[in-house]
Design a protein around this motif. Sequence first.
Motif, PDB file in Angstrom:
ATOM      1  N   VAL A 433      -7.847 119.703 -61.421  1.00 49.55           N
ATOM      2  CA  VAL A 433      -7.208 118.403 -61.242  1.00 49.55           C
ATOM      3  C   VAL A 433      -8.273 117.335 -61.028  1.00 49.55           C
ATOM      4  O   VAL A 433      -8.952 117.311 -59.990  1.00 49.55           O
ATOM      5  N   GLU A 434      -8.439 116.473 -62.024  1.00 53.95           N
ATOM      6  CA  GLU A 434      -9.428 115.403 -61.945  1.00 53.95           C
ATOM      7  C   GLU A 434      -8.802 114.207 -61.241  1.00 53.95           C
ATOM      8  O   GLU A 434      -7.921 113.538 -61.775  1.00 53.95           O
ATOM      9  N   ILE A 435      -9.265 113.944 -60.033  1.00 56.39           N
ATOM     10  CA  ILE A 435      -8.717 112.879 -59.183  1.00 56.39           C
ATOM     11  C   ILE A 435      -9.736 111.746 -59.151  1.00 56.39           C
ATOM     12  O   ILE A 435     -10.813 111.876 -58.570  1.00 56.39           O
ATOM     13  N   ASN A 436      -9.407 110.649 -59.829  1.00 56.33           N
ATOM     14  CA  ASN A 436     -10.335 109.534 -59.981  1.00 56.33           C
ATOM     15  C   ASN A 436      -9.861 108.348 -59.137  1.00 56.33           C
ATOM     16  O   ASN A 436      -8.728 107.904 -59.275  1.00 56.33           O
ATOM     17  N   VAL A 437     -10.732 107.844 -58.278  1.00 58.59           N
ATOM     18  CA  VAL A 437     -10.353 106.813 -57.316  1.00 58.59           C
ATOM     19  C   VAL A 437     -11.203 105.562 -57.530  1.00 58.59           C
ATOM     20  O   VAL A 437     -12.439 105.641 -57.547  1.00 58.59           O
ATOM     21  N   THR A 438     -10.549 104.427 -57.690  1.00 62.04           N
ATOM     22  CA  THR A 438     -11.264 103.160 -57.811  1.00 62.04           C
ATOM     23  C   THR A 438     -11.487 102.556 -56.428  1.00 62.04           C
ATOM     24  O   THR A 438     -10.823 102.918 -55.455  1.00 62.04           O
ATOM     25  N   LEU A 439     -12.408 101.613 -56.355  1.00 56.82           N
ATOM     26  CA  LEU A 439     -12.682 100.915 -55.098  1.00 56.82           C
ATOM     27  C   LEU A 439     -11.442 100.180 -54.606  1.00 56.82           C
ATOM     28  O   LEU A 439     -11.146 100.173 -53.402  1.00 56.82           O
ATOM     29  N   GLU A 440     -10.692  99.612 -55.516  1.00 57.42           N
ATOM     30  CA  GLU A 440      -9.478  98.882 -55.142  1.00 57.42           C
ATOM     31  C   GLU A 440      -8.459  99.806 -54.473  1.00 57.42           C
ATOM     32  O   GLU A 440      -7.877  99.472 -53.437  1.00 57.42           O
ATOM     33  N   GLU A 441      -8.251 101.000 -55.059  1.00 57.94           N
ATOM     34  CA  GLU A 441      -7.282 101.928 -54.475  1.00 57.94           C
ATOM     35  C   GLU A 441      -7.797 102.479 -53.152  1.00 57.94           C
ATOM     36  O   GLU A 441      -7.023 102.688 -52.211  1.00 57.94           O
ATOM     37  N   LEU A 442      -9.083 102.709 -53.059  1.00 56.06           N
ATOM     38  CA  LEU A 442      -9.669 103.185 -51.812  1.00 56.06           C
ATOM     39  C   LEU A 442      -9.393 102.200 -50.674  1.00 56.06           C
ATOM     40  O   LEU A 442      -8.936 102.593 -49.592  1.00 56.06           O
ATOM     41  N   LYS A 443      -9.655 100.927 -50.919  1.00 57.64           N
ATOM     42  CA  LYS A 443      -9.431  99.913 -49.878  1.00 57.64           C
ATOM     43  C   LYS A 443      -7.960  99.816 -49.503  1.00 57.64           C
ATOM     44  O   LYS A 443      -7.603  99.702 -48.330  1.00 57.64           O
ATOM     45  N   LYS A 444      -7.100  99.884 -50.495  1.00 58.53           N
ATOM     46  CA  LYS A 444      -5.656  99.769 -50.246  1.00 58.53           C
ATOM     47  C   LYS A 444      -5.143 100.917 -49.388  1.00 58.53           C
ATOM     48  O   LYS A 444      -4.450 100.691 -48.381  1.00 58.53           O
ATOM     49  N   MET A 445      -5.478 102.149 -49.746  1.00 60.51           N
ATOM     50  CA  MET A 445      -4.934 103.298 -49.022  1.00 60.51           C
ATOM     51  C   MET A 445      -5.594 103.466 -47.659  1.00 60.51           C
ATOM     52  O   MET A 445      -4.969 103.970 -46.723  1.00 60.51           O
ATOM     53  N   ARG A 446      -6.846 103.052 -47.530  1.00 61.02           N
ATOM     54  CA  ARG A 446      -7.475 103.101 -46.208  1.00 61.02           C
ATOM     55  C   ARG A 446      -6.730 102.176 -45.244  1.00 61.02           C
ATOM     56  O   ARG A 446      -6.442 102.554 -44.104  1.00 61.02           O
ATOM     57  N   GLN A 447      -6.386 100.986 -45.709  1.00 59.74           N
ATOM     58  CA  GLN A 447      -5.680 100.028 -44.860  1.00 59.74           C
ATOM     59  C   GLN A 447      -4.264 100.497 -44.535  1.00 59.74           C
ATOM     60  O   GLN A 447      -3.790 100.335 -43.419  1.00 59.74           O
ATOM     61  N   GLN A 448      -3.608 101.090 -45.515  1.00 64.23           N
ATOM     62  CA  GLN A 448      -2.211 101.472 -45.314  1.00 64.23           C
ATOM     63  C   GLN A 448      -2.051 102.696 -44.428  1.00 64.23           C
ATOM     64  O   GLN A 448      -1.136 102.746 -43.603  1.00 64.23           O
ATOM     65  N   CYS A 449      -2.929 103.679 -44.578  1.00 67.38           N
ATOM     66  CA  CYS A 449      -2.672 104.910 -43.822  1.00 67.38           C
ATOM     67  C   CYS A 449      -3.898 105.706 -43.406  1.00 67.38           C
ATOM     68  O   CYS A 449      -3.895 106.306 -42.329  1.00 67.38           O
ATOM     69  N   ILE A 450      -4.968 105.733 -44.196  1.00 64.36           N
ATOM     70  CA  ILE A 450      -6.059 106.662 -43.897  1.00 64.36           C
ATOM     71  C   ILE A 450      -6.725 106.350 -42.567  1.00 64.36           C
ATOM     72  O   ILE A 450      -7.081 107.255 -41.810  1.00 64.36           O
ATOM     73  N   ASN A 451      -6.859 105.043 -42.242  1.00 67.92           N
ATOM     74  CA  ASN A 451      -7.514 104.697 -40.977  1.00 67.92           C
ATOM     75  C   ASN A 451      -6.755 105.244 -39.777  1.00 67.92           C
ATOM     76  O   ASN A 451      -7.342 105.629 -38.764  1.00 67.92           O
ATOM     77  N   HIS A 452      -5.423 105.304 -39.877  1.00 63.72           N
ATOM     78  CA  HIS A 452      -4.610 105.823 -38.772  1.00 63.72           C
ATOM     79  C   HIS A 452      -4.793 107.325 -38.608  1.00 63.72           C
ATOM     80  O   HIS A 452      -4.669 107.858 -37.499  1.00 63.72           O
ATOM     81  N   LEU A 453      -5.077 108.015 -39.716  1.00 58.38           N
ATOM     82  CA  LEU A 453      -5.236 109.461 -39.677  1.00 58.38           C
ATOM     83  C   LEU A 453      -6.610 109.849 -39.147  1.00 58.38           C
ATOM     84  O   LEU A 453      -6.749 110.853 -38.437  1.00 58.38           O
ATOM     85  N   ILE A 454      -7.616 109.076 -39.483  1.00 56.87           N
ATOM     86  CA  ILE A 454      -8.964 109.342 -38.977  1.00 56.87           C
ATOM     87  C   ILE A 454      -9.038 109.051 -37.478  1.00 56.87           C
ATOM     88  O   ILE A 454      -9.708 109.761 -36.734  1.00 56.87           O
ATOM     89  N   TYR A 455      -8.305 108.038 -37.019  1.00 53.83           N
ATOM     90  CA  TYR A 455      -8.291 107.656 -35.609  1.00 53.83           C
ATOM     91  C   TYR A 455      -7.901 108.841 -34.738  1.00 53.83           C
ATOM     92  O   TYR A 455      -7.006 109.603 -35.118  1.00 53.83           O
ATOM     93  N   PRO A 456      -8.562 109.080 -33.594  1.00 51.26           N
ATOM     94  CA  PRO A 456      -9.472 108.174 -32.886  1.00 51.26           C
ATOM     95  C   PRO A 456     -10.942 108.260 -33.285  1.00 51.26           C
ATOM     96  O   PRO A 456     -11.772 107.632 -32.647  1.00 51.26           O
ATOM     97  N   LEU A 457     -11.304 109.057 -34.298  1.00 52.83           N
ATOM     98  CA  LEU A 457     -12.685 109.040 -34.792  1.00 52.83           C
ATOM     99  C   LEU A 457     -12.925 107.735 -35.541  1.00 52.83           C
ATOM    100  O   LEU A 457     -11.999 107.155 -36.103  1.00 52.83           O
TER     101      LEU A 457
END
Length: 640
Positions: A433-457
Amino acid sequence: MCGICCVVTLCSQHTIHDFLNKDLLYLLRRRGPDSSQQLIKTASDLSYECLFSGHVLHLRGLATPQPLEDANSNIFLWNGEIFSGVPVGDLENDTEVMFRHLTLCSSEADILSLFSSLRGPWSFIYYQASRHSVWFGRDYFGRRSLLWQFSNEVDSAFCLTSVRFYSKSSNQWQEVPACGIFKIDLKACAATKSLSLTLFPWKYSCTEKAAEDIFINVLDQVSKDFPKHITLVMNESNLCLKAPVIPLNKTISEASDECPGTNISKISHMVSVETLQGFLAEEHKKKIVHRLIDILGEAVKKRVLCLFRDEDQKTREVPSMTNRKAYVAVLFSGGIDSMVIAALADRHVPLGEPIDLLNVAFMIEEQAKQKGASKKQANWEVQPDLLCPRESCKDLDTKTGAHLSCAVPDRITGRAGLKELEAINPSRTWNFVEINVTLEELKKMRQQCINHLIYPLDTVLDDSIGCAIWFASRGEGFINNQGELTPYKSPAKVVLTGIGADEQLAGYSRHRVCFRKYGLEGLNKEIEVELDRISSRNLGRDDRIIGDHGKEARFPFLDEDVVSFLNSLPISEKADLSLPRGIGEKLILRLAAKELGLTASTILPKRAVQFGSRIAKLESNSEKASDTCSRLKLFSVENL
């Protein structure tokens, strides 16, 4: 995989719903999409109230909604897998099995004996009604996430949860240390209107002579981050949990200390696959390697078969061509760890069932990539590139007009690794499965959910690894279907990851630095520290990240039998850092890979995911891995 949460209040002015808001429920439900329900327990005469919230991802036995409650008002929340230690039938659900055993416990020692016997990842919350107590904790390695937060002194409230959203206004959340099991006596706390926790720590041996020093060290380490109004005490009886693994063998033979690497004389810096054959000619070495294959293979077997499958696959019969579905996926870079995991999974996953190989690439501008490419690129990186034509890995950024490339190192070695696996078993359907991520999608998903999952790190390293794992485990990309790339989303609920191999087998560059400075004795100490801190550095974060997709992370290299076997070996049997990169680190695993029929991947040097996927090149290049990452301090999920 489940999302579990418990809120305890000792003050009527502070309600449990102040903690369990829609943001938290949203994140918990993503972890457990198959069932969600809540239960409130009130002891008005003792002035405490508890809310239990359970969100279930169904993976084995009969679907079992949580929280569970019995006729005696005991309540149980479980986020774990029992792979051995306590018998669980093929059609049984391990949550029910654990609850049944817990309710039969008549003492603290019984509860500790039960959890000491478990083999597998877990976090839990257990309300013992007869004693007005809440028990909770994480397994020895901390393979399942559990966070806690204490309110201020006036409110006397406390919350436990698998995951929590980041908010500037909230009090600091922390990961529950994987140092033992905790107990709160709610009756006593309600009487004093203050919280006091009792700790039952992990130990290799619960002898009184060694207990006192260890207890003091653990107490100091855990309580240093506590608010001043929270008390942490050791249990009065000095009871403990028996560690599920044996201590690390720190034996250093004179031969290995004086002349490391003499098994093969004058190994050149240009190692080859044939180099490994010289080690395997040693009968003693070959015997150890095959023992590792057997033990690690059994760990993989438990993790790929212990899940619910359709009826035809329960009987291990080959399903029809039109009904083939992957139940197991591997976080896959083509490196030695993921290759061995995939090769062993192939031995135990039903033959008619595909295995998904999840390979992530962060797309960078082609010009920048060429400019930054090293002229001294190693042969092992150049040759697999022939298997991955650049034209098939390009896209056009519609905003800038720049050509984006996904021909990152992990994509190149991943495709080469795919060919090795196809050679081992051409009958298997391997979904690369080739999963290709652009900078735009990275920023969007980090703001929407990934930052909450990494927290409290909150470090740059946490951001890079967390984002890479989130996109990889989501499994949305393309697969090659008769020569054409077609959209694909992995349906696999179980995701195998190779974490734990580097920590135990001297796979990181810091291990070479340590070896050069302090020799084998220093290397032993560093490896001992690695597993001690893996819960706080990696596993809680990775569990939250992968669980967000309604999938379960499983860690074969951290199987208790695997760790005990590797701990039993002297360091000279596991690695030889006097040898070049690509062979000396994780030497025993490379030899195992050779015996499994793998070829070029057996001598690939270690490459961290943030560099192999190129996420580290996508944003700021001036940051240090240990820096606090400003990109993680973003927004809540209230508008999702």
